[in-house]
Structure formats: C-alpha cells, structure tokens
Write an enzyme that holds these catalytic residues in place. Structure first.
Site, PDB file in Angstrom:
ATOM      1  N   ASP A   1     -13.837 -56.545 -17.976  1.00 19.85           N
ATOM      2  CA  ASP A   1     -13.937 -55.389 -17.077  1.00 19.85           C
ATOM      3  C   ASP A   1     -13.656 -54.046 -17.737  1.00 19.85           C
ATOM      4  O   ASP A   1     -14.023 -53.003 -17.200  1.00 19.85           O
ATOM      5  CB  ASP A   1     -12.990 -55.568 -15.888  1.00 19.85           C
ATOM      6  CG  ASP A   1     -11.517 -55.657 -16.297  1.00 19.85           C
ATOM      7  OD1 ASP A   1     -11.218 -55.639 -17.515  1.00 19.85           O
ATOM      8  OD2 ASP A   1     -10.649 -55.756 -15.405  1.00 19.85           O
ATOM      9  N   HIS A   2     -13.034 -54.036 -18.907  1.00 20.92           N
ATOM     10  CA  HIS A   2     -12.572 -52.778 -19.501  1.00 20.92           C
ATOM     11  C   HIS A   2     -13.570 -52.114 -20.451  1.00 20.92           C
ATOM     12  O   HIS A   2     -13.450 -50.921 -20.721  1.00 20.92           O
ATOM     13  CB  HIS A   2     -11.259 -53.014 -20.267  1.00 20.92           C
ATOM     14  CG  HIS A   2     -10.032 -52.871 -19.437  1.00 20.92           C
ATOM     15  ND1 HIS A   2      -9.826 -53.592 -18.289  1.00 20.92           N
ATOM     16  CD2 HIS A   2      -8.935 -52.081 -19.581  1.00 20.92           C
ATOM     17  CE1 HIS A   2      -8.650 -53.259 -17.770  1.00 20.92           C
ATOM     18  NE2 HIS A   2      -8.097 -52.344 -18.519  1.00 20.92           N
TER      19      HIS A   2
ATOM     20  N   ASP B   1      -2.189 -56.865 -17.892  1.00 19.06           N
ATOM     21  CA  ASP B   1      -2.581 -55.557 -17.383  1.00 19.06           C
ATOM     22  C   ASP B   1      -1.498 -55.114 -16.424  1.00 19.06           C
ATOM     23  O   ASP B   1      -0.979 -55.916 -15.640  1.00 19.06           O
ATOM     24  CB  ASP B   1      -3.934 -55.631 -16.679  1.00 19.06           C
ATOM     25  CG  ASP B   1      -4.470 -54.247 -16.335  1.00 19.06           C
ATOM     26  OD1 ASP B   1      -5.330 -53.750 -17.085  1.00 19.06           O
ATOM     27  OD2 ASP B   1      -4.030 -53.664 -15.332  1.00 19.06           O
TER      28      ASP B   1
ATOM     29  N   ARG C   1      -3.778 -44.010 -11.330  1.00 17.86           N
ATOM     30  CA  ARG C   1      -3.097 -43.362 -12.450  1.00 17.86           C
ATOM     31  C   ARG C   1      -3.861 -42.100 -12.815  1.00 17.86           C
ATOM     32  O   ARG C   1      -5.088 -42.102 -12.847  1.00 17.86           O
ATOM     33  CB  ARG C   1      -3.065 -44.343 -13.631  1.00 17.86           C
ATOM     34  CG  ARG C   1      -2.132 -43.987 -14.739  1.00 17.86           C
ATOM     35  CD  ARG C   1      -1.918 -45.202 -15.651  1.00 17.86           C
ATOM     36  NE  ARG C   1      -0.966 -46.147 -15.083  1.00 17.86           N
ATOM     37  CZ  ARG C   1      -0.756 -47.379 -15.523  1.00 17.86           C
ATOM     38  NH1 ARG C   1      -1.483 -47.850 -16.520  1.00 17.86           N
ATOM     39  NH2 ARG C   1       0.137 -48.156 -14.968  1.00 17.86           N
TER      40      ARG C   1
ATOM     41  N   SER D   1       0.562 -48.406 -18.894  1.00 13.25           N
ATOM     42  CA  SER D   1      -0.150 -49.660 -19.095  1.00 13.25           C
ATOM     43  C   SER D   1       0.712 -50.714 -19.786  1.00 13.25           C
ATOM     44  O   SER D   1       1.716 -50.417 -20.427  1.00 13.25           O
ATOM     45  CB  SER D   1      -1.396 -49.376 -19.933  1.00 13.25           C
ATOM     46  OG  SER D   1      -1.954 -50.543 -20.426  1.00 13.25           O
TER      47      SER D   1
ATOM     48  N   ARG E   1      -0.178 -52.067 -22.313  1.00 14.70           N
ATOM     49  CA  ARG E   1      -0.855 -51.972 -23.605  1.00 14.70           C
ATOM     50  C   ARG E   1       0.001 -52.447 -24.783  1.00 14.70           C
ATOM     51  O   ARG E   1       0.816 -51.732 -25.337  1.00 14.70           O
ATOM     52  CB  ARG E   1      -1.304 -50.529 -23.815  1.00 14.70           C
ATOM     53  CG  ARG E   1      -2.421 -50.361 -24.805  1.00 14.70           C
ATOM     54  CD  ARG E   1      -3.083 -49.030 -24.604  1.00 14.70           C
ATOM     55  NE  ARG E   1      -3.569 -48.891 -23.245  1.00 14.70           N
ATOM     56  CZ  ARG E   1      -3.843 -47.738 -22.673  1.00 14.70           C
ATOM     57  NH1 ARG E   1      -3.679 -46.622 -23.331  1.00 14.70           N
ATOM     58  NH2 ARG E   1      -4.295 -47.688 -21.440  1.00 14.70           N
TER      59      ARG E   1
END
Length: 779
Positions: A129-130, A194, A476, A669, A671
C-alpha cells in the site's frame, strides 16, 4: 471477503477443560472458494485460553480489570508468574498474528531471512500500500507502481511464499482497512509494522504498531516484550449527530492529551456514548490515537461490531464473541490512570493543525484563528480517504454533500481527491453510485493505497516553498509530510468537513452556519451529511488480489541481486566491545520537534526501504540543527567544513557519534529505518529529553543506547563541538543510570546523569550488537 464462513468451516474453541468445534455447512460458490484462499484454515479463535489467563491474573491482582488489561494479560506467556505493574514492568506476550506494509515489510523480511528460520510461527501477512504514488488517477498510478516497484513486489511475494506469509498485492488496499475487513476481531492481539495498526481497536482488538525487529520476534515464535501500559479511560456520553463525526472525538482527545500525552498508555473508550458510533467510526478514533503517542486504543465489544462482523462474512466469530462477551468489556469498578469525559451531544466538528495533529480548533473558530495567524484561507486541495477515514460510511456521507452541491449546479472550488481504503470499498462505492457522485463534483479517485497521506503525491499545483492550505481526512500533518513542501499548511478533519471546504474553497467556511451560492445566485446551506453505516447489499469484494503461501515453500527462490539499488541483504552489526564509549562526536544537536519523518524521510525515499546503505543517505536530513537553525547542514568537526548530516555521519563512522535531541524524539511512524540508519552509519547513543515509545524500542533492537537526561536542563550543557563519553557500561543494569562525560573544546568538562529503560533482555541486545544478533546466539 464476506465469504468468511469459507475460512471458518471449522473453528476450534477451547473451553478450559475441553474443546468444542463449530461446523459450518459448505456449499460455496466459486467466489467463496477464491476468498477462502486468503485465510489460514487452521486459525483458532481461542477465547477459552484467554478467559483462563484473565481469571488467573484477576485472582493474582485481586481487582477488577479494564478491557485492555483483559486482552493484554489474556495473551501473557506466563500469566501465573509474570510480574505485572502498570507503567513499570515488561510483559512477555504471545500475539496472535503479524501484519506488515510493503515499505516496512522489506526490512522485516530481510531480518527474518537473516534469522535463518524456515517459516513464520504465527499467521502473518504483507500488504502493498505504501509504494503507489498518486499522480493521475487510480488505474494509471497503480500500473505505474507495478512497473517501477516490480523488483520489490517480486521480492515480497517470493519471500512470503517461501516463509509462509500471505501477500496482498498492490491495489488490494491500505493495510489497516484490510485488517479490519479480514483479520481483526474482538479480543485478538495483532502487531503491525505501521504506527496506525491500532485501527483494529474499532473491532475490540488490541492492535499495536511496532518496528520490523519486533515483528521478527513474533514471527520467530519468541515472546514479544511490551512495557506494561497504563490505561487512559475516555468515557463517552450523549450521541453523535449532525455534522459531528467519530473523527471529531479523536481530534478533541488529541487537543486534550497532545502528541505525547498518551505515551506508555492504552486509551480505552467506554460509556453509553459508544453505542452511537459505528464500528468503522470506532476504528477511525483508534487509528488516529497514534498521534497522541498511545500504545494503542480499543473499544468494548458491542452490537455495532457484531453487525460489522456479520456484514463482512464473520458471523461465526460474532457468535463466539457473544459467548465470551464478559471478557470483551471492562469489569465494573475498574480503575483508569487518567479519565477523560466527553459528551458527544455537545461535541462540535473540529479541525486540527497546521503542522501538528494536536493543535485542535472547532471548525467554527478556524477562520478567525487562521486570519489572526496569517494562514492561507484558500483551500487548494481537499483530500478524503486514507487508513483513517475511507469506510463505506465515510464515503457515503461525503457523497451526500457532493450530491447536494451538484443538485444546485456547484462543483468543488478546490482540487478534490478520493482514496478508497480497500479494493472492497472501491468496488462497493462504485457499484452503489458514490464514486460517480464524488467524481462529478470534481473528485479524482486515486488508487487503493496510502498516497498523499504518507507523501506519495506527485503534486504539481504549487511550487516548493509556496505558502498554501490543504485539508485532509488523514491522521498526520507534520511539516512537509504530504507533499514535501514545508510551506504547505495541512489540516486534518473529517471527510465531511473536507468535502464541504473543498466545495466552498475556503478554510473559514463553517457548514453549520454559512451559505453557499449557486450559479443562479441562490444562496443555500448544506444539510448535515447522511450515509449508511454499511451497504444494504453485501460488500462487493472486487478483484481477487491475495496470494496465499504454498503449504511447502522451501523450493521457492528469493532473489536479491548484489547490484540492486532497492534491496540489500543485511550484515550483522558489530558487538559491544566491552568498554565504555569514549570521545564520541556530536553529529547533530536537534532543535525542537524531531519525528521519524525528520529522521528518515518518506516520499521519494520509500523506494530505498529495502536497501539500508542507500536509504541511510536521508538520515536526519529534516532535523533542525540548533547551531545554525539550518536543515541538513552540520559542521564536520574533523575538517571544519559544513556538510549534509549523512555525509558527516559517514566521515565520523569509524570513531562513532551521538545525537542530542529534544522532547518526544521519534514521534510518529513505526519507521524502523530511523533506528537502523544511525546504527549503520556509526551512531552509538541518542540522548534526548524524552522518547516516543516505538522509536525508543526500535533503537534498543538495533543495539543503540536511547538515553534521557536525568535533568532536562542538561540538554543546554551540550555544545555541537563537544566530545561525549558514556561511562558505566561495564555495570549496565536495569534502573541504574549511566553517566555522560562532556568534554568541551575549551578544555572544560561536565558530567551528567542519563536515565534509561533497559531491562535485562534488552541489555543483552546491546551487548550482542542487536536483538537479531542475540536471537542467533540463542539458536
């Protein structure tokens, strides 16, 4: 997806002393047989085991339990022996499943490959999806993404097939919407790579965002560690109506708690007001709970969840949940560490921003505030959808407003984009006419993907540096998050308010009181939005986009070319050398907010998420250097020249270095790259006033030292040209502070105390060089 009964042809339910099996008759259509391949036929919903664990813990603690405590403690590895102390002890948990989005799945799967294990130990999925950039429209953007990212998609598909991980192809939808439609259910514990994984709390699940190394632990069958969360209660009374939406609940809560007020806590919603919120509306609220730093958020099981489960083909799960309903709601008399009360009948539509998701304003006030603050009033773009607000109900309510405008001859004055959350949502809103209405009013329907929400937006209407305003239904809105333009003023609100402002074209439009003017001069007000909670007909599942892993994947080949600039096999990080860390340079002393977007930018850098060395070239390029208030410009103390942060880090690499930061460092995030990159380029410690939860854990996993000033004022003692030594590492122990000796260029020095939250296991990660190194040592 509504053919879920194909999956649950046999659902086992452990009931303490025995097991009962539910048999579902099976005369399935061809579509049902295809849908069945998306799931694990052996999946067991073991409410009996959770019930047993809850009773053990309740007897031990001798008090009523909150809902989140029930689900979390119900997944303890050792409920009888685990020390439990809110905000204090580390829990060892057994999550039920793992989900990974494609940007983070690359590194997670690379780490899993490095572990040497043959197959994942729990059901796991990858969701593409990213990596889909919004440019023209859904169909063309998706095709372009498949071509540009072919190497990465092939790696993820083959790695999934080899190691037993389900693969949702590009175009399937956003990970969190797919989880809600397929994998979340009341009482499940799921971890996802995520930060908005908490979306599943809308179905009464405990879903927690983590880094890839945490996912590897769970996929490897190792108990997963989580600091025992505090519990913040939000009691809802009254009922939503008119222009007020579920999004306004979390926008209000964000204004109360701020971006770090939920750190270390689960937010648990309860009270009679819950009954007025749809299941997908509850998911919206839980999703954006990530913006207040919360571990996750959750709602109690109720009839709205039961209806959603039924509509998505999971009626059998709802029947099981009904039998264990007492375990899926809070105990009467349970206590919260903090309690917030919100009367939904009095709640007004909100809009938050710009530049931070906790700057809350009632929509009725935003015009005056914007004028006073000098924010642009013209709305350039309105964007609806995202993992937060892309449900059937969201799209229906937005379409009801678009239809009113069209009936009066109006279209959007602003550009308008629509992002369906999943292929199922896309197909269903197209079938039911919402897509046509939203397109007719001026909307461009984008791919079923994250798109502009995460910076995957090839925006052309403004130049970089041009001051402008956008309104979104996203979660965000950090500086430059959506379009890489630091001058874009991004506001987050509900899809309904976004649609109204896109039609009006201005930020100071209050749809509750203000009038629009039709082409014939007629003035009219928009009626409050309406929309069905769920489609009157069944969902249309759309195209089949799921690849189930083969039963035996050993023969599957996973290729990573040594010459690839997108993928790179990992080399183990070096072990701790057994001594104190001495005379480390200060790479950068960061001023103010430093999110994971600042530490490891997204947008165009997403293409390097599987190549550690290449993506490390974005390390801290968005952080503000306190020495000169500049971005990506630090002084190389070895040469005396200024350069980019990653370049100077590479120059210091042999000698090692530290980063000094402010409050809530690593906000945003999940991340993992924000921890991998500093470790790869020679970083040893990150010293700040406070950390965001996920980032602190990610740093520990990669063998770094996340440390906090015992006295926050000591931040001021560190100068950019200092050398710092971390002492006390030979006796490194839980709860025992370390010491930093700061040597200034003028020959003077300071000694300060640094706190940490390491437990014994995490100290072993540091000593081994990383959690992955430690895992290998134990094999």
């Amino acid at each position: 997806i509504y053919f879920y009964n194909a999956l649950y042809a046999e659902i086992s339910l452990a009931l303490g002393t025995g097991a009962r099996r539910l048999h579902v008759s099976a005369a399935f259509s061809a579509k049902a047989k295809v849908a069945m391949s998306r799931f694990e036929p052996s999946t067991s919903i073991n409410y009996g085991k959770m019930h047993e664990n809850i009773n053990i813990v309740r007897r031990r603690l001798g008090r009523p339990l909150t809902l989140s405590e029930k689900i979390v403690y119900g997944h303890l590895d050792d409920p009888a022996g685990q020390e439990i102390g809110r905000g204090r002890t580390y829990l060892r948990l057994r999550p039920d499943r793992v989900a990974m989005q494609d940007a983070t799945a690359q590194m997670a799967m690379l780490q899993f490959i490095s572990s040497g294990l043959p197959k994942v130990a729990v059901p796991s999925t990858i969701h593409c999806d990213h990596l889909i950039e919004a440019q023209i429209g859904g169909v063309k953007d998706l095709q372009r993404a498949k071509e540009v990212n072919e190497e990465v998609y092939n790696f993820l598909a083959t790695a999934g097939a080899k190691y037993g991980v389900g693969f949702w192809k590009p175009g399937s939808g956003i990970i969190h919407q797919i989880i809600l439609e397929n994998y979340a259910y009341p009482g499940v514990m799921l971890i996802g790579t995520d930060s908005h994984t908490p979306n599943g709390g809308g179905l009464g699940a405990i879903c927690i965002g983590v880094g890839g190394a945490d996912a590897v632990d769970v996929m490897a069958g190792i108990p997963w560690e989580l600091k025992c969360p505090n519990v913040i209660g939000v009691r809802l009374t009254g009922a939503l109506s008119g222009w007020t939406s579920p999004k306004d609940v979390i926008l209000k809560v964000a204004g109360i708690l701020t971006v770090k007020g939920g750190t270390g806590a689960i937010v648990e919603y309860h009270g009679p007001g819950v009954e007025s919120i749809s299941c997908t509306g509850m998911a919206t609220i839980c999703n954006m709970g990530a913006e207040i730093g919360a571990t996750t958020s959750v709602f109690p099981y109720n009839h709205r969840m039961k209806t959603y489960l039924d509509k998505t083909g999971r009626g059998e799960i709802a029947s099981l949940a009904d039998q264990f309903q007492d375990d899926l709601v809070p105990d009467k008399g349970c206590e919260y560490d903090q309690l917030i009360e919100i009367n939904l009948s009095e709640l007004k539509p909100h809009i938050n921003g710009p530049f931070t998701p906790d700057l809350a304003h009632p929509v009725s006030d935003i015009g005056a505030v914007a004028k006073k603050s000098g924010w642009p009033l013209e709305v350039k773009v309105g964007l609806i959808g995202s993992c937060t607000n892309s449900s059937y109900e969201d799209m229906g309510r937005a379409a009801s407003l678009a239809k009113q405008a069209l009936d009066k001859g109006l279209k959007c004055k602003a550009q308008f984009t629509v992002t369906p959350g999943s292929e199922q949502i896309r197909a269903t809103i197209e079938r039911d006419g919402y897509t046509k209405i939203l397109s007719d009013v001026g909307g461009v329907v984008l791919a079923n993907a994250c798109g502009p929400c995460i910076g995957q937006w090839d925006r052309k209407d403004v130049k970089k540096g041009e001051k402008n305003t956008i309104v979104t239904s996203y979660n965000r809105n950090f500086t430059a998050r959506n379009d890489a333009n630091p001058a874009t003023h991004a506001f987050v609100t509900s899809p309904e308010i976004v649609t109204a402002m896109a039609i009006a074209g201005t930020l100071d439009f209050n749809p509750e009181t203000d009038y629009l003017t039709a082409p014939n001069g007629e003035k009219f007000k928009l009626e409050p939005p309406t929309g069905d909670e769920l489609p009157s007909r069944d969902f249309d599942p759309g195209q089949d986009t799921y690849q189930h892993p083969p039963s035996e994947g050993r023969s599957v080949k996973v290729d990573v070319s040594p010459s690839s600039n997108r993928l790179q096999l990992l080399e183990p990080f070096d072990k701790w050398h057994g001594k104190d860390l001495e005379n480390m340079r200060v790479l950068i002393k960061v001023k103010g907010k430093c999110t994971t977007d600042h530490i490891s930018a997204a947008g165009p850098w997403l293409k390097f998420r599987g190549h550690l060395d290449n993506i490390s070239n974005n390390l801290l390029i968005g952080a503000v250097n306190i020495e000169n208030n500049a971005v990506n410009k630090v002084k190389n103390q070895l040469t005396g020249e200024y350069g980019g942060v990653p370049d100077v880090a590479r120059h210091y690499k042999v000698k090692s270095w530290v980063v000094v930061g402010d409050e809530n460092y690593g906000e945003g995030s999940s991340r993992e790259h924000a921890a991998l990159e500093p470790r790869h380029l020679g970083g040893r410690a990150i010293i700040v006033k406070s950390f965001a939860r996920i980032h602190e854990t990610n740093l520990k996993k990669q063998g770094l030292l996340p440390l906090t000033f015992a006295d926050p004022k000591d931040y001021d003692k560190i100068r950019p040209d200092d050398k710092i030594s971390i002492t006390g590492l030979k006796s490194f122990a839980p709860g025992k502070p370390l010491t930093a000796v700061i040597k200034h260029s003028d020959g003077s020095q300071d000694s300060i105390s640094l706190n940490h939250t390491f437990n014994e296991t995490q100290i072993e990660w540091f000593q081994a060089g990383s959690a992955l190194n430690r895992m290998k040592e134990l094999q």
